[in-house]
Design an enzyme around this catalytic site. Structure first.
Site, PDB file in Angstrom:
ATOM      1  N   GLY A 295       0.917  -1.146   0.135  1.00 14.99           N
ATOM      2  CA  GLY A 295       0.047  -0.185  -0.033  1.00 14.99           C
ATOM      3  C   GLY A 295       0.831   1.267   0.100  1.00 14.99           C
TER       4      GLY A 295
ATOM      5  CB  VAL B  73      -0.749   2.955   5.552  1.00 20.55           C
ATOM      6  CG1 VAL B  73      -1.198   1.514   6.290  1.00 20.55           C
ATOM      7  CG2 VAL B  73      -2.060   3.741   5.534  1.00 20.55           C
ATOM      8  N   GLY B  74       2.652   2.398   5.361  1.00 16.16           N
ATOM      9  CA  GLY B  74       3.864   1.798   5.564  1.00 16.16           C
ATOM     10  C   GLY B  74       4.775   2.027   6.918  1.00 16.16           C
TER      11      GLY B  74
ATOM     12  CD  GLU C 192       6.621  -5.915  -2.386  1.00 17.91           C
ATOM     13  OE1 GLU C 192       6.726  -5.244  -3.468  1.00 17.91           O
ATOM     14  OE2 GLU C 192       7.717  -6.632  -2.263  1.00 17.91           O
TER      15      GLU C 192
ATOM     16  CB  CYS D 131       2.133  -0.331  -7.213  1.00 25.14           C
ATOM     17  SG  CYS D 131       2.442  -2.196  -7.507  1.00 25.14           S
TER      18      CYS D 131
HETATM   19  P1  NAD Z   1      -5.475   0.835   0.582  1.00 17.15           P
HETATM   20  O1  NAD Z   1      -6.031   2.192   1.020  1.00 17.15           O
HETATM   21  O2  NAD Z   1      -6.262  -0.128   0.402  1.00 17.15           O
HETATM   22  O3  NAD Z   1      -4.480   0.228   2.098  1.00 17.15           O
HETATM   23  C1  NAD Z   1      -3.864  -0.794   1.946  1.00 17.15           C
HETATM   24  C2  NAD Z   1      -4.231  -1.602   3.224  1.00 17.15           C
HETATM   25  O4  NAD Z   1      -3.765  -0.780   4.669  1.00 17.15           O
HETATM   26  C3  NAD Z   1      -5.580  -1.758   3.401  1.00 17.15           C
HETATM   27  O5  NAD Z   1      -5.676  -3.116   3.768  1.00 17.15           O
HETATM   28  C4  NAD Z   1      -5.893  -0.928   4.619  1.00 17.15           C
HETATM   29  O6  NAD Z   1      -7.105  -1.618   5.437  1.00 17.15           O
HETATM   30  C5  NAD Z   1      -4.702  -0.660   5.293  1.00 17.15           C
HETATM   31  N1  NAD Z   1      -4.662   0.600   6.080  1.00 17.15           N
HETATM   32  C6  NAD Z   1      -5.119   1.696   5.649  1.00 17.15           C
HETATM   33  N2  NAD Z   1      -5.151   2.692   6.603  1.00 17.15           N
HETATM   34  C7  NAD Z   1      -4.632   2.057   7.640  1.00 17.15           C
HETATM   35  C8  NAD Z   1      -3.974   2.617   8.791  1.00 17.15           C
HETATM   36  N3  NAD Z   1      -4.268   3.975   9.189  1.00 17.15           N
HETATM   37  N4  NAD Z   1      -3.719   1.756   9.921  1.00 17.15           N
HETATM   38  C9  NAD Z   1      -3.535   0.269   9.497  1.00 17.15           C
HETATM   39  N5  NAD Z   1      -3.723  -0.039   8.238  1.00 17.15           N
HETATM   40  C10 NAD Z   1      -4.501   0.937   7.372  1.00 17.15           C
HETATM   41  O7  NAD Z   1      -4.376   1.066  -0.352  1.00 17.15           O
HETATM   42  P2  NAD Z   1      -3.515   2.272  -0.816  1.00 17.15           P
HETATM   43  O8  NAD Z   1      -2.505   2.540   0.171  1.00 17.15           O
HETATM   44  O9  NAD Z   1      -4.241   3.396  -1.323  1.00 17.15           O
HETATM   45  O10 NAD Z   1      -2.722   1.842  -2.149  1.00 17.15           O
HETATM   46  C11 NAD Z   1      -2.038   2.555  -3.099  1.00 17.15           C
HETATM   47  C12 NAD Z   1      -0.600   2.594  -2.651  1.00 17.15           C
HETATM   48  O11 NAD Z   1      -0.121   1.324  -2.911  1.00 17.15           O
HETATM   49  C13 NAD Z   1       0.035   3.368  -4.004  1.00 17.15           C
HETATM   50  O12 NAD Z   1       0.968   4.208  -3.300  1.00 17.15           O
HETATM   51  C14 NAD Z   1       0.569   2.119  -4.606  1.00 17.15           C
HETATM   52  O13 NAD Z   1       1.764   2.460  -5.143  1.00 17.15           O
HETATM   53  C15 NAD Z   1       0.877   1.222  -3.780  1.00 17.15           C
HETATM   54  N6  NAD Z   1       1.011  -0.338  -4.023  1.00 17.15           N
HETATM   55  C16 NAD Z   1       2.213  -0.842  -4.294  1.00 17.15           C
HETATM   56  C17 NAD Z   1       2.325  -2.134  -4.559  1.00 17.15           C
HETATM   57  C18 NAD Z   1       3.432  -2.939  -4.607  1.00 17.15           C
HETATM   58  O14 NAD Z   1       3.488  -4.164  -4.889  1.00 17.15           O
HETATM   59  N7  NAD Z   1       4.679  -2.227  -4.175  1.00 17.15           N
HETATM   60  C19 NAD Z   1       1.153  -2.610  -5.175  1.00 17.15           C
HETATM   61  C20 NAD Z   1       0.017  -1.879  -5.254  1.00 17.15           C
HETATM   62  C21 NAD Z   1      -0.094  -0.757  -4.721  1.00 17.15           C
END
Ligand code: NAD
Length: 445
Positions: free
Chosen positions: A198, A202-203, A220, A254
Site C-alpha cells: 500500500g 500506512v507503511g 511493498e 503501483c
Molecule cells: P489501501 O487504502 O487499500 O490500503 C492498504 C491496506 O492498508 C488496506 O488493507 C487498509 O485496510 C490498510 N490501512 C489503511 N489505513 C490504515 C491505517 N491507518 N492503519 C493500518 N492499516 C491501514 O491501499 P493504498 O495505500 O491506497 O494503495 C495504493 C498505494 O499502494 C500506492 O502508493 C501504490 O503504489 C501502492 N502499491 C504498491 C504495490 C507494490 O506491490 N509495491 C502494489 C499496489 C499498490
C-alpha cells in the site's frame, strides 16, 4: 442460529493469533505435503471461482474481465503453479565446507525455517493478486497466515473472505475483513512477519507497530516510476507499450509508468503517437470501451481530477464523477513543480516532462525518491548501462514496462521510499522464512 443474513461475530484478534500460533507450534504447517496441499487448494479455488472473483473485481473497479483474468486470477495461478513445480528445490538445505576449520567429520549449512504466524495486508488496486500471491508465498514457506483484504475493494474482500475458509485449512489461515480499526487491532498483536502492500504513510504505521514486537516487515509501496524515452526510438511502438501499461486498471497500478522523461523533439513525436495508441486501444470514446476500467472511489476521482490542470492536454481530459470515469489522458509540457509531478499519480494521467538528454534525465531521477520501477526505451547499450549503474529503483525495465513483475524468478519489491524487501517465486520463500545456520562438530568417536 446463524443464517446467511447474520454475520458470524468476528474472532477476537488476540484469540485468533493464539489459535493460529497453536497450529503452527503443533507442526501442522511445516510438512511439504501440507504446503503443497494448501497451494493446490488455493489454485483450485481460483480456477473454480474464476467468474465469482472476476465479478467482484468488476464491481469494485469496473475491471474488464480480460484484465481480471490476466492480471489477477491467472497471474496468481501461474505463480502458484511455478511454486508447486519448484518448492522442493527452493527449500533444499545448502551446505558449506567447514572441514578446514573443524575437521572432516564436521558439517555445516543453512536451512529455511518457517517464521510462524504471518500477517498479510493488501491494497485495493489488484485486490486479489496482491493478497493471494503473498499468501501463497507464506504458505509455501510453511507459515500460518492472517489475511487482511482491502476494505476499499469490498466485493473482492467479501468473496475472498467467503472462499478462503472453504478451501484452506482454517486452523492455519484466517481472513479478517475491515478497515483502519480492524487493522489497528491486528497490528497490536505479535506476528512473526508482516507483509504490507500500500502507501508509504500506512507503511510507516505498520513498521512502527511491528517495532514493538521486533517483527520483521516487508513493505511493498509505490511512488513515481519514470519512463525515459531516448531520442531516435520507434515512437509508435513506444507509445503502444506505454499506453498498454499506463492505462491498464485505469492507471491504478503501483508499477505503471508514472511520467515520461524525454527530449523536446521526441516529446512532439510521442504526443501524436500516444493519442493514436490510446485510440487504437480503447476506440474514439474510451468511456464506452469494455476494455477500460474506472477509478476506485470519489476521493481518488477528485484527487485525480485536480491533477488534470497541469501542462497542456494532448488527448483525454474528459471526466464523469457519477461513473468514476477519467479518460486516458496525456499532458505535455509539464513542469516539474506542477501538482501532477508532486505525488504518485495512480490514475490514467500521463505527463510528459522535457529534459535535454540522458544526463539531465539521470539527475532528475536521482533528485527524487527511489522509484518502484524505472523504465527506459532506448536503442543504446551505453544508455542501458548508464541507467543501470547510475540510478537506483526497485526494478529496471527496458522496452516493456511492468513485465518484470510477471517473471517469478525476479525479486519484486522497492528500495527506499518505494519499499523494503521483495517477493515472488523463490524470493517469497526467502521473505517468509528464516535462513538458519546449522553446524555439527561431532564428538570424538
Ligand atoms: P489501501 O487504502 O487499500 O490500503 C492498504 C491496506 O492498508 C488496506 O488493507 C487498509 O485496510 C490498510 N490501512 C489503511 N489505513 C490504515 C491505517 N491507518 N492503519 C493500518 N492499516 C491501514 O491501499 P493504498 O495505500 O491506497 O494503495 C495504493 C498505494 O499502494 C500506492 O502508493 C501504490 O503504489 C501502492 N502499491 C504498491 C504495490 C507494490 O506491490 N509495491 C502494489 C499496489 C499498490
Amino acid at each position: 442460529m446463524n443464517d446467511s443474513t447474520t454475520p458470524t461475530p468476528a474472532e477476537d484478534p488476540a484469540a485468533l493469533v493464539a489459535r493460529l500460533r497453536a497450529t503452527f507450534r503443533a507442526g501442522r504447517t511445516r510438512p511439504l505435503d501440507w504446503r503443497k496441499q494448501q497451494l493446490t487448494r488455493l489454485r483450485d479455488m481460483l480456477t473454480e471461482h474464476r467468474e465469482d472473483i472476476a465479478d467482484a473485481l468488476h464491481a469494485d473497479l469496473g475491471k474488464p474481465r480480460a484484465e481480471a483474468y490476466r492480471s489477477e486470477i491467472d497471474f496468481s495461478v501461474r505463480e502458484i503453479d511455478h511454486t508447486l513445480d519448484h518448492l522442493e528445490e527452493w527449500l533444499r538445505p545448502e551446505s558449506v565446507d567447514v572441514s578446514g576449520v573443524f575437521g572432516e567429520r564436521a558439517s555445516a549449512g543453512t536451512q529455511y525455517d518457517p517464521l510462524g504466524v504471518v500477517l498479510v495486508i493488501a491494497p485495493w488496486n489488484y485486490p486479489a493478486q496482491l493478497l493471494l500471491v503473498p499468501v501463497a508465498g507464506a504458505l509455501a514457506a510453511g507459515n500460518a497466515v492472517v489475511v487482511k483484504p482491502s476494505e476499499m475493494a469490498p466485493a473482492t474482500s467479501a468473496v475472498i473472505a467467503q472462499l478462503l475458509p472453504r478451501h484452506l485449512d482454517t486452523d492455519a489461515v484466517a481472513v479478517v475483513e475491515g478497515g483502519v480499526p480492524e487493522t489497528t487491532e491486528l497490528l497490536a498483536q505479535r506476528f512473526d512477519h508482516i507483509f504490507y502492500t500500500g502507501n508509504g504513510a500506512v507503511g510507516r504505521i505498520v513498521m512502527r507497530a511491528a517495532a514493538e514486537h521486533l517483527t520483521p516487515v516487508t513493505l511493498e509501496l509505490g511512488g513515481k516510476s519514470p519512463a525515459f524515452v531516448d531520442a531516435g526510438v520507434n515512437t509508435t511502438e513506444v507509445a503502444r507499450r506505454l499506453a498498454r501499461t499506463k492505462f491498464a486498471n485505469a492507471g491504478q497500478t503501483c508499477v505503471a509508468p508514472d511520467y515520461v522523461l524525454t527530449d523536446p523533439a521526441t516529446a512532439r513525436a510521442l504526443e501524436t503517437a500516444l493519442a493514436e495508441a490510446i485510440e487504437e486501444q480503447y476506440g474514439v470514446d474510451p468511456a464506452v470501451s469494455d476494455a477500460y476500467g474506472r477509478i476506485v472511489n470519489e476521493r481518488h476521482f477528485d484527487r485525480l481530477s485536480g491533477l488534470l490542470g497541469s501542462g497542456r492536454v494532448v488527448t483525454g481530459g474528459q471526466t464523469d464523477r457519477a461513473a468514476k470515469y477519467i479518460a486516458p489522458t496525456v499532458l505535455a509540457g509539464v513542469r516539474p513543480d506542477e501538482p501532477v509531478m508532486r505525488e504518485e499519480i495512480f490514475g490514467p494521467v500521463l505527463p510528459i516532462v522535457e529534459v535535454e538528454g540522458l544526463d539531465e534525465a539521470i539527475g532528475f531521477i536521482n533528485d527524487r525518491d527511489k522509484p518502484l520501477a524505472l523504465y527506459a526505451f532506448t536503442d543504446s547499450d551505453r544508455t542501458r548501462e548508464r541507467l543501470a549503474a547510475e540510478t537506483s529503483s526497485g526494478g529496471l525495465g527496458f522496452g516493456l514496462p511492468m513485465a518484470h513483475l510477471s517473471v517469478p524468478e525476479l525479486p519484486f519489491g522497492g528500495v527506499g521510499e518505494s519499499g523494503l524487501g521483495a517477493y515472488h517465486g523463490p524470493h517469497s520463500i526467502a521473505t517468509f522464512s528464516h535462513r538458519k545456520a546449522r553446524l555439527d562438530v561431532p564428538l570424538p568417536a
